[in-house]
Design a protein around this motif. Structure first.
Motif, PDB file in Angstrom:
ATOM      1  N   PRO A 168      12.213 -10.226   1.252  1.00 44.17           N
ATOM      2  CA  PRO A 168      11.821  -8.654   1.088  1.00 44.17           C
ATOM      3  C   PRO A 168      12.157  -7.826  -0.113  1.00 44.17           C
ATOM      4  CG  PRO A 168      13.750  -8.993   2.416  1.00 44.17           C
ATOM      5  CD  PRO A 168      13.371 -10.322   2.038  1.00 44.17           C
ATOM      6  N   PHE A 169      11.207  -7.080  -0.546  1.00 42.57           N
ATOM      7  CA  PHE A 169      11.495  -6.300  -1.838  1.00 42.57           C
ATOM      8  C   PHE A 169      11.585  -4.793  -1.655  1.00 42.57           C
ATOM      9  CE2 PHE A 169       7.193  -7.473  -1.634  1.00 42.57           C
ATOM     10  CZ  PHE A 169       6.374  -6.297  -1.562  1.00 42.57           C
ATOM     11  N   ASN A 170      12.394  -4.262  -2.358  1.00 46.16           N
ATOM     12  CA  ASN A 170      12.263  -2.585  -2.219  1.00 46.16           C
ATOM     13  C   ASN A 170      11.640  -2.084  -2.901  1.00 46.16           C
ATOM     14  OD1 ASN A 170      13.777  -2.601  -4.776  1.00 46.16           O
ATOM     15  ND2 ASN A 170      15.943  -2.846  -3.473  1.00 46.16           N
ATOM     16  N   LYS A 171      11.601  -0.667  -2.823  1.00 40.46           N
ATOM     17  CA  LYS A 171      10.538   0.029  -3.690  1.00 40.46           C
ATOM     18  C   LYS A 171      11.002   0.111  -5.165  1.00 40.46           C
ATOM     19  CE  LYS A 171       8.225   4.459  -3.321  1.00 40.46           C
ATOM     20  NZ  LYS A 171       7.915   4.893  -4.789  1.00 40.46           N
ATOM     21  N   ASP A 172      12.289   0.238  -5.398  1.00 45.59           N
ATOM     22  CA  ASP A 172      12.707   0.039  -6.776  1.00 45.59           C
ATOM     23  C   ASP A 172      12.149  -1.209  -7.465  1.00 45.59           C
ATOM     24  OD1 ASP A 172      13.989   2.553  -6.588  1.00 45.59           O
ATOM     25  OD2 ASP A 172      16.074   1.668  -6.414  1.00 45.59           O
ATOM     26  N   ARG A 173      12.420  -2.153  -6.870  1.00 45.94           N
ATOM     27  CA  ARG A 173      11.998  -3.551  -7.378  1.00 45.94           C
ATOM     28  C   ARG A 173      10.607  -3.534  -7.793  1.00 45.94           C
ATOM     29  NH1 ARG A 173      10.381  -6.575 -10.141  1.00 45.94           N
ATOM     30  NH2 ARG A 173      10.675  -8.807 -10.454  1.00 45.94           N
ATOM     31  N   ASN A 198       8.343  -0.793  -8.144  1.00 44.35           N
ATOM     32  CA  ASN A 198       8.325   0.124  -9.210  1.00 44.35           C
ATOM     33  C   ASN A 198       8.313  -0.645 -10.562  1.00 44.35           C
ATOM     34  OD1 ASN A 198       7.708   1.964  -7.322  1.00 44.35           O
ATOM     35  ND2 ASN A 198       9.360   2.986  -7.565  1.00 44.35           N
ATOM     36  N   LYS A 199       9.495  -1.325 -10.565  1.00 41.91           N
ATOM     37  CA  LYS A 199       9.621  -2.154 -11.954  1.00 41.91           C
ATOM     38  C   LYS A 199       8.502  -3.196 -12.104  1.00 41.91           C
ATOM     39  CE  LYS A 199      14.675  -1.814 -11.764  1.00 41.91           C
ATOM     40  NZ  LYS A 199      15.725  -2.415 -11.887  1.00 41.91           N
ATOM     41  N   ALA A 200       7.804  -3.650 -11.271  1.00 38.99           N
ATOM     42  CA  ALA A 200       6.977  -4.837 -11.501  1.00 38.99           C
ATOM     43  C   ALA A 200       5.597  -4.053 -11.865  1.00 38.99           C
ATOM     44  CB  ALA A 200       6.598  -5.338 -10.045  1.00 38.99           C
ATOM     45  N   ILE A 201       5.321  -2.866 -11.395  1.00 40.11           N
ATOM     46  CA  ILE A 201       4.172  -1.995 -11.630  1.00 40.11           C
ATOM     47  C   ILE A 201       4.393  -1.355 -12.992  1.00 40.11           C
ATOM     48  CG2 ILE A 201       2.697   0.056 -11.128  1.00 40.11           C
ATOM     49  CD1 ILE A 201       2.366  -1.953  -9.221  1.00 40.11           C
ATOM     50  N   GLU A 202       5.476  -1.037 -13.520  1.00 41.52           N
ATOM     51  CA  GLU A 202       6.038  -0.257 -14.664  1.00 41.52           C
ATOM     52  C   GLU A 202       5.532  -1.359 -15.933  1.00 41.52           C
ATOM     53  OE1 GLU A 202       9.364   1.479 -14.082  1.00 41.52           O
ATOM     54  OE2 GLU A 202       8.788   3.148 -12.911  1.00 41.52           O
ATOM     55  N   LYS A 203       6.015  -2.536 -15.456  1.00 42.92           N
ATOM     56  CA  LYS A 203       5.875  -3.822 -16.535  1.00 42.92           C
ATOM     57  C   LYS A 203       4.312  -3.922 -16.535  1.00 42.92           C
ATOM     58  CE  LYS A 203       7.195  -8.528 -16.834  1.00 42.92           C
ATOM     59  NZ  LYS A 203       7.717  -9.863 -16.293  1.00 42.92           N
ATOM     60  N   TYR A 204       3.654  -4.045 -15.386  1.00 43.90           N
ATOM     61  CA  TYR A 204       2.271  -4.228 -15.476  1.00 43.90           C
ATOM     62  C   TYR A 204       1.603  -3.198 -16.515  1.00 43.90           C
ATOM     63  CZ  TYR A 204      -2.791  -4.015 -14.353  1.00 43.90           C
ATOM     64  OH  TYR A 204      -3.830  -3.844 -14.433  1.00 43.90           O
ATOM     65  N   LEU A 205       1.811  -1.608 -16.286  1.00 43.22           N
ATOM     66  CA  LEU A 205       1.044  -0.792 -17.017  1.00 43.22           C
ATOM     67  C   LEU A 205       1.598  -0.967 -18.402  1.00 43.22           C
ATOM     68  CD1 LEU A 205       1.676   1.952 -14.044  1.00 43.22           C
ATOM     69  CD2 LEU A 205      -0.472   0.867 -14.882  1.00 43.22           C
ATOM     70  N   ALA A 206       2.721  -1.140 -18.898  1.00 40.01           N
ATOM     71  CA  ALA A 206       2.979  -1.337 -20.160  1.00 40.01           C
ATOM     72  C   ALA A 206       2.443  -2.382 -20.723  1.00 40.01           C
ATOM     73  CB  ALA A 206       4.761  -1.426 -20.264  1.00 40.01           C
ATOM     74  N   GLN A 207       2.428  -3.558 -20.345  1.00 44.82           N
ATOM     75  CA  GLN A 207       1.548  -4.714 -20.700  1.00 44.82           C
ATOM     76  C   GLN A 207       0.275  -4.547 -20.844  1.00 44.82           C
ATOM     77  OE1 GLN A 207       2.584  -8.140 -18.582  1.00 44.82           O
ATOM     78  NE2 GLN A 207       4.635  -8.332 -19.489  1.00 44.82           N
ATOM     79  N   LEU A 255       0.781  -1.244  -0.065  1.00 46.69           N
ATOM     80  CA  LEU A 255      -0.049   0.054  -0.090  1.00 46.69           C
ATOM     81  C   LEU A 255       0.902   1.217   0.007  1.00 46.69           C
ATOM     82  CD1 LEU A 255      -2.689  -0.952   2.399  1.00 46.69           C
ATOM     83  CD2 LEU A 255      -2.934  -0.869   0.092  1.00 46.69           C
ATOM     84  N   GLU A 256       1.925   1.118   0.866  1.00 49.72           N
ATOM     85  CA  GLU A 256       2.646   2.407   0.847  1.00 49.72           C
ATOM     86  C   GLU A 256       3.645   2.582  -0.465  1.00 49.72           C
ATOM     87  OE1 GLU A 256       7.126   3.482   2.851  1.00 49.72           O
ATOM     88  OE2 GLU A 256       5.687   2.304   3.873  1.00 49.72           O
ATOM     89  N   TYR A 257       4.080   1.577  -1.349  1.00 47.96           N
ATOM     90  CA  TYR A 257       4.832   1.964  -2.405  1.00 47.96           C
ATOM     91  C   TYR A 257       3.833   2.334  -3.549  1.00 47.96           C
ATOM     92  CZ  TYR A 257       8.914  -0.569  -0.385  1.00 47.96           C
ATOM     93  OH  TYR A 257       9.754  -0.810   0.299  1.00 47.96           O
ATOM     94  N   LEU A 258       2.293   1.615  -3.486  1.00 49.08           N
ATOM     95  CA  LEU A 258       1.433   2.173  -4.537  1.00 49.08           C
ATOM     96  C   LEU A 258       1.189   3.468  -4.245  1.00 49.08           C
ATOM     97  CD1 LEU A 258      -1.090  -0.993  -4.522  1.00 49.08           C
ATOM     98  CD2 LEU A 258       0.225  -0.114  -6.429  1.00 49.08           C
ATOM     99  N   GLN A 259       1.540   4.481  -3.400  1.00 47.73           N
ATOM    100  CA  GLN A 259       0.978   5.792  -3.395  1.00 47.73           C
ATOM    101  C   GLN A 259       1.713   6.419  -4.595  1.00 47.73           C
ATOM    102  OE1 GLN A 259       2.021   7.230   0.530  1.00 47.73           O
ATOM    103  NE2 GLN A 259       0.702   6.007   1.536  1.00 47.73           N
ATOM    104  N   ALA A 260       2.647   5.864  -5.042  1.00 46.48           N
ATOM    105  CA  ALA A 260       3.563   6.577  -6.084  1.00 46.48           C
ATOM    106  C   ALA A 260       2.593   6.263  -7.519  1.00 46.48           C
ATOM    107  CB  ALA A 260       5.013   6.261  -6.323  1.00 46.48           C
ATOM    108  N   PHE A 261       1.496   5.311  -7.454  1.00 44.43           N
ATOM    109  CA  PHE A 261       0.862   5.122  -8.675  1.00 44.43           C
ATOM    110  C   PHE A 261      -0.548   5.364  -8.390  1.00 44.43           C
ATOM    111  CE2 PHE A 261       4.782   2.662  -8.628  1.00 44.43           C
ATOM    112  CZ  PHE A 261       5.100   2.726  -9.782  1.00 44.43           C
ATOM    113  N   PRO A 262      -1.033   6.601  -8.668  1.00 41.33           N
ATOM    114  CA  PRO A 262      -2.499   7.114  -8.319  1.00 41.33           C
ATOM    115  C   PRO A 262      -3.268   6.470  -9.339  1.00 41.33           C
ATOM    116  CG  PRO A 262      -1.032   8.825  -9.258  1.00 41.33           C
ATOM    117  CD  PRO A 262      -0.118   7.861  -8.893  1.00 41.33           C
TER     118      PRO A 262
END
Length: 248
Positions: free
Chosen positions: A100-105, A107-116, A18-25
């Motif tokens: 445990p995964f970090n914010k950069d990793r 973000n890459k997953a979300i960007e991959k999803y949004l691109a697909q 939830l915290e990391y998703l705040q960067a993706f409104p």
């Protein structure tokens, strides 16, 4: 706006997502779910575009939950290491995040999803392939999870008496009755322990411990009589396999 669910039994893991998703409104989380039962209900209610899903959860795991979902969303897994799970993820999931995964990793997953931006049929196809790969995991061989109406039932494989093909489904027979599973006979033949289950006919698989006797029936065919009194057809090829397993 993309609708999402977070399905994980660990509160801290859900909080991080939830915290990391705040960067993706453009992604709105509709609900947090503690387990697969809650997740299944939420998927039916919200029809999300994306779910963040843990695999190792109590009651039913992430793979078992996905088997029961009719309208498949895109999936990003958040999980600890598992050999079979990783093999499945790499081939068929949108992405997977090893805890445990970090914010950069993340973000890459979300960007991959949004691109697909996968459409529903593509997501469904990928999920079906993923579940097929994941089914080879030993953890998936111990029980069968089925949906009966709005309820989910867990059937330990030792409770299974036999399985029968039923159109596009397989009927799983137990002392409590029969339950439909949206899988094929080939799937169960590969999944179930060959020392405990034998495919005796193209439409039947029986639990060896349930057999009380084998009777002749018509030309080159037999009937397996089970403890329950059920009579299961045994083909010529199935009889050969059955004799090998029974050592007769």
């Amino acid at each position: 706006m993309k609708r999402a669910l977070v399905i994980d039994d660990e509160p801290l893991a859900r909080m991080i997502v939830l915290e990391y998703l705040q960067a993706f409104p453009q992604i709105e989380v509709m609900q947090e779910c503690n387990d697969g039962f809650e997740g299944l209900k939420a998927i039916q209610q919200y029809q999300p575009d994306l779910i963040f899903l843990d695999v190792q959860m109590p009651k039913i795991n992430g793979f078992e939950m996905l088997e029961l979902v009719e309208q498949q969303p895109a999936v990003i897994f958040t999980t600890a290491f598992d050999e079979y799970a990783i093999k499945a993820f790499e081939a068929h999931a949108v992405d997977y995040l090893l805890k445990p995964f970090n914010k950069d990793r993340f973000n890459k997953a979300i960007e991959k999803y949004l691109a697909q931006a996968p459409e529903a049929p593509t997501a469904k196809k990928h999920t079906e392939e993923l579940l097929e790969t994941a089914s080879h995991s030993p953890a998936q061989h111990e029980r069968i999870v089925v949906k009966t109406g709005t309820k989910v039932k867990i059937i330990p494989v030792q409770d299974v008496q036999y399985l029968a093909a039923d159109d596009d489904y397989v009927s799983v027979y137990t002392a409590e009755g029969s339950f439909l599973k949206n899988k094929t006979m080939n799937f169960f033949e590969q999944m179930l322990d060959p020392r405990q289950f034998v495919r005796v006919h193209r439409s039947y698989i029986i639990a060896i411990q349930q057999i009380t006797r084998i009777d002749p029936y018509e030309k080159d065919a037999h009937l397996a009589i089970l403890k329950s009194g059920a009579k299961v057809p045994v083909s010529k090829t199935g009889y050969v396999k059955l004799k090998q397993v029974l050592g007769i």
